[in-house]
Design a protein around this motif. Structure first.
Motif, PDB file in Angstrom:
ATOM      1  N   ARG A  41       0.811  -1.025   0.070  1.00 25.60           N
ATOM      2  CA  ARG A  41       0.066   0.035  -0.054  1.00 25.60           C
ATOM      3  C   ARG A  41       0.810   1.227   0.066  1.00 25.60           C
ATOM      4  O   ARG A  41       1.857   1.205   0.550  1.00 25.60           O
ATOM      5  CB  ARG A  41      -1.004   0.215   1.178  1.00 25.60           C
ATOM      6  CG  ARG A  41      -0.105   0.359   2.705  1.00 25.60           C
ATOM      7  CD  ARG A  41      -1.167   0.063   3.830  1.00 25.60           C
ATOM      8  NE  ARG A  41      -2.422   0.676   3.535  1.00 25.60           N
ATOM      9  CZ  ARG A  41      -3.433   0.473   4.499  1.00 25.60           C
ATOM     10  NH1 ARG A  41      -3.411  -0.489   5.628  1.00 25.60           N
ATOM     11  NH2 ARG A  41      -4.459   1.295   4.373  1.00 25.60           N
ATOM     12  N   GLY A  58       3.741   0.863   3.013  1.00 25.81           N
ATOM     13  CA  GLY A  58       3.608  -0.243   3.876  1.00 25.81           C
ATOM     14  C   GLY A  58       2.688  -1.312   3.344  1.00 25.81           C
ATOM     15  O   GLY A  58       2.736  -1.637   2.038  1.00 25.81           O
ATOM     16  N   GLN A  60      -0.401  -4.434   3.919  1.00 29.57           N
ATOM     17  CA  GLN A  60      -1.547  -4.716   4.476  1.00 29.57           C
ATOM     18  C   GLN A  60      -1.984  -6.115   4.160  1.00 29.57           C
ATOM     19  O   GLN A  60      -1.612  -6.769   3.290  1.00 29.57           O
ATOM     20  CB  GLN A  60      -2.624  -3.810   3.815  1.00 29.57           C
ATOM     21  CG  GLN A  60      -3.085  -3.817   2.341  1.00 29.57           C
ATOM     22  CD  GLN A  60      -3.622  -3.041   1.581  1.00 29.57           C
ATOM     23  OE1 GLN A  60      -4.326  -2.038   2.224  1.00 29.57           O
ATOM     24  NE2 GLN A  60      -4.037  -3.060   0.361  1.00 29.57           N
ATOM     25  N   THR A  61      -2.893  -6.583   5.046  1.00 28.32           N
ATOM     26  CA  THR A  61      -3.659  -8.008   4.932  1.00 28.32           C
ATOM     27  C   THR A  61      -5.158  -7.713   5.299  1.00 28.32           C
ATOM     28  O   THR A  61      -5.327  -6.800   5.948  1.00 28.32           O
ATOM     29  CB  THR A  61      -3.133  -9.033   5.962  1.00 28.32           C
ATOM     30  OG1 THR A  61      -3.342 -10.198   5.639  1.00 28.32           O
ATOM     31  CG2 THR A  61      -3.069  -8.407   7.386  1.00 28.32           C
ATOM     32  N   ARG A  62      -5.918  -8.426   4.391  1.00 32.44           N
ATOM     33  CA  ARG A  62      -7.312  -8.328   4.657  1.00 32.44           C
ATOM     34  C   ARG A  62      -7.811  -9.801   4.699  1.00 32.44           C
ATOM     35  O   ARG A  62      -7.516 -10.761   3.722  1.00 32.44           O
ATOM     36  CB  ARG A  62      -8.132  -7.578   3.506  1.00 32.44           C
ATOM     37  CG  ARG A  62      -7.511  -6.130   3.515  1.00 32.44           C
ATOM     38  CD  ARG A  62      -8.445  -5.437   2.398  1.00 32.44           C
ATOM     39  NE  ARG A  62      -8.264  -4.064   2.619  1.00 32.44           N
ATOM     40  CZ  ARG A  62      -8.836  -3.084   2.022  1.00 32.44           C
ATOM     41  NH1 ARG A  62      -9.751  -3.390   0.727  1.00 32.44           N
ATOM     42  NH2 ARG A  62      -8.538  -1.666   2.342  1.00 32.44           N
ATOM     43  N   GLU A  72      -9.162  -5.770   8.347  1.00 33.23           N
ATOM     44  CA  GLU A  72      -7.679  -5.401   7.895  1.00 33.23           C
ATOM     45  C   GLU A  72      -6.990  -4.982   8.639  1.00 33.23           C
ATOM     46  O   GLU A  72      -6.957  -4.681  10.082  1.00 33.23           O
ATOM     47  CB  GLU A  72      -7.972  -4.067   6.983  1.00 33.23           C
ATOM     48  CG  GLU A  72      -6.741  -3.635   6.401  1.00 33.23           C
ATOM     49  CD  GLU A  72      -6.856  -2.195   5.716  1.00 33.23           C
ATOM     50  OE1 GLU A  72      -7.122  -1.830   4.649  1.00 33.23           O
ATOM     51  OE2 GLU A  72      -6.900  -1.266   6.623  1.00 33.23           O
ATOM     52  N   SER A  74      -2.555  -3.473   9.171  1.00 34.43           N
ATOM     53  CA  SER A  74      -1.516  -2.813   8.259  1.00 34.43           C
ATOM     54  C   SER A  74      -0.249  -2.276   9.237  1.00 34.43           C
ATOM     55  O   SER A  74      -0.587  -2.276  10.372  1.00 34.43           O
ATOM     56  CB  SER A  74      -2.004  -1.831   7.422  1.00 34.43           C
ATOM     57  OG  SER A  74      -2.532  -0.506   8.329  1.00 34.43           O
ATOM     58  N   GLU A  76       2.963   0.550   8.438  1.00 34.94           N
ATOM     59  CA  GLU A  76       3.378   1.613   7.233  1.00 34.94           C
ATOM     60  C   GLU A  76       4.593   2.233   8.324  1.00 34.94           C
ATOM     61  O   GLU A  76       4.834   2.111   9.317  1.00 34.94           O
ATOM     62  CB  GLU A  76       2.120   2.415   7.379  1.00 34.94           C
ATOM     63  CG  GLU A  76       1.081   1.918   6.737  1.00 34.94           C
ATOM     64  CD  GLU A  76      -0.097   2.903   6.852  1.00 34.94           C
ATOM     65  OE1 GLU A  76      -1.241   2.405   6.458  1.00 34.94           O
ATOM     66  OE2 GLU A  76      -0.116   3.831   7.591  1.00 34.94           O
ATOM     67  N   THR A 189      -5.026   6.570   0.970  1.00 34.50           N
ATOM     68  CA  THR A 189      -4.352   5.137   0.801  1.00 34.50           C
ATOM     69  C   THR A 189      -4.722   4.488  -0.586  1.00 34.50           C
ATOM     70  O   THR A 189      -6.110   4.477  -0.878  1.00 34.50           O
ATOM     71  CB  THR A 189      -4.536   4.121   1.772  1.00 34.50           C
ATOM     72  OG1 THR A 189      -4.163   5.022   3.247  1.00 34.50           O
ATOM     73  CG2 THR A 189      -3.909   3.098   1.744  1.00 34.50           C
ATOM     74  N   GLY A 191      -3.915   0.762  -2.525  1.00 35.27           N
ATOM     75  CA  GLY A 191      -3.067  -0.821  -2.138  1.00 35.27           C
ATOM     76  C   GLY A 191      -3.682  -1.779  -3.312  1.00 35.27           C
ATOM     77  O   GLY A 191      -4.459  -1.590  -4.075  1.00 35.27           O
TER      78      GLY A 191
END
Length: 196
Positions: A41, A58, A60-62, A72, A74, A76, A189, A191
């Protein structure tokens, strides 16, 4: 109390079939559901009191819990925010670790707006220069955020996302006391998610 229970029971009895129907309809429209994803992201952060904003990066995971609900996480790195107050110059760097609860509205397989709310732990590095002090310091601050966004599924395993968040973070309410410094601000943001 009994007067309230009967209408609530009737309302819930009538609402359950509607929610079940809406869930199945949403499930038919959602391209991405019941899966976990990871990705990079990029963003832009500008605090209300900062002299200028800056770009950041950064990961991220969802976790998608069906077509409507998601979680979510994250991490960063945000650098270069400069503040000036009381003849003092303060530069901050943040390493935020955040978590958000997401609510998707799967309008179609290629378009899913969402709202989100979350909290974060912000490892904050201070570099102060001026007549009062000339030193470095660091601390953990805690904040929360609210936002709106859009996920654009490319296929069942990948999606682009873009969102706006307002971050509420004020160090006066945390460990350190910087008079008149408000780190709350706007966060934009974008991503790319790769779902498994």
């Amino acid at each position: 109390m009994k007067r309230l229970l009967l209408p609530l029971f009737v309302l819930s009895f009538l609402t359950v079939p509607l929610l079940t129907q809406a869930q199945s309809t949403s499930s038919d429209r959602a391209a991405i559901k019941n899966t976990i994803g990871f990705g990079p992201r990029l963003g832009y952060y500008k605090a209300a009191d900062a002299d200028q904003g800056n770009l950041y990066g950064g990961v991220q995971t969802r976790l998608r819990l069906g077509p409507v609900l998601g979680i979510e996480g994250s991490v960063e790195y945000r650098a270069g925010q400069t503040y000036e107050f009381a003849g003092q110059q303060l530069q901050t760097k943040f390493v935020p670790v955040t978590g958000s609860l997401m609510f998707f509205a799967p309008v179609s397989k290629n378009f899913a707006p969402y709202g989100l709310a979350g909290i974060g732990a912000y490892y904050t590095i201070y570099d102060a220069e001026g007549p009062l002090t000339d030193e470095n310091d660091n601390e953990f601050n805690f904040g929360y955020h609210l936002g709106l966004g859009l996920e654009l599924p490319i296929n069942s395993n990948a999606a682009l996302n873009a969102d706006y968040r307002y971050m509420f973070l004020n160090p006066d309410k945390n460990e350190q006391n910087f008079d008149d410094a408000d780190f709350s601000g706007n966060v934009f943001t974008v991503g790319l998610m790769f779902y498994l």
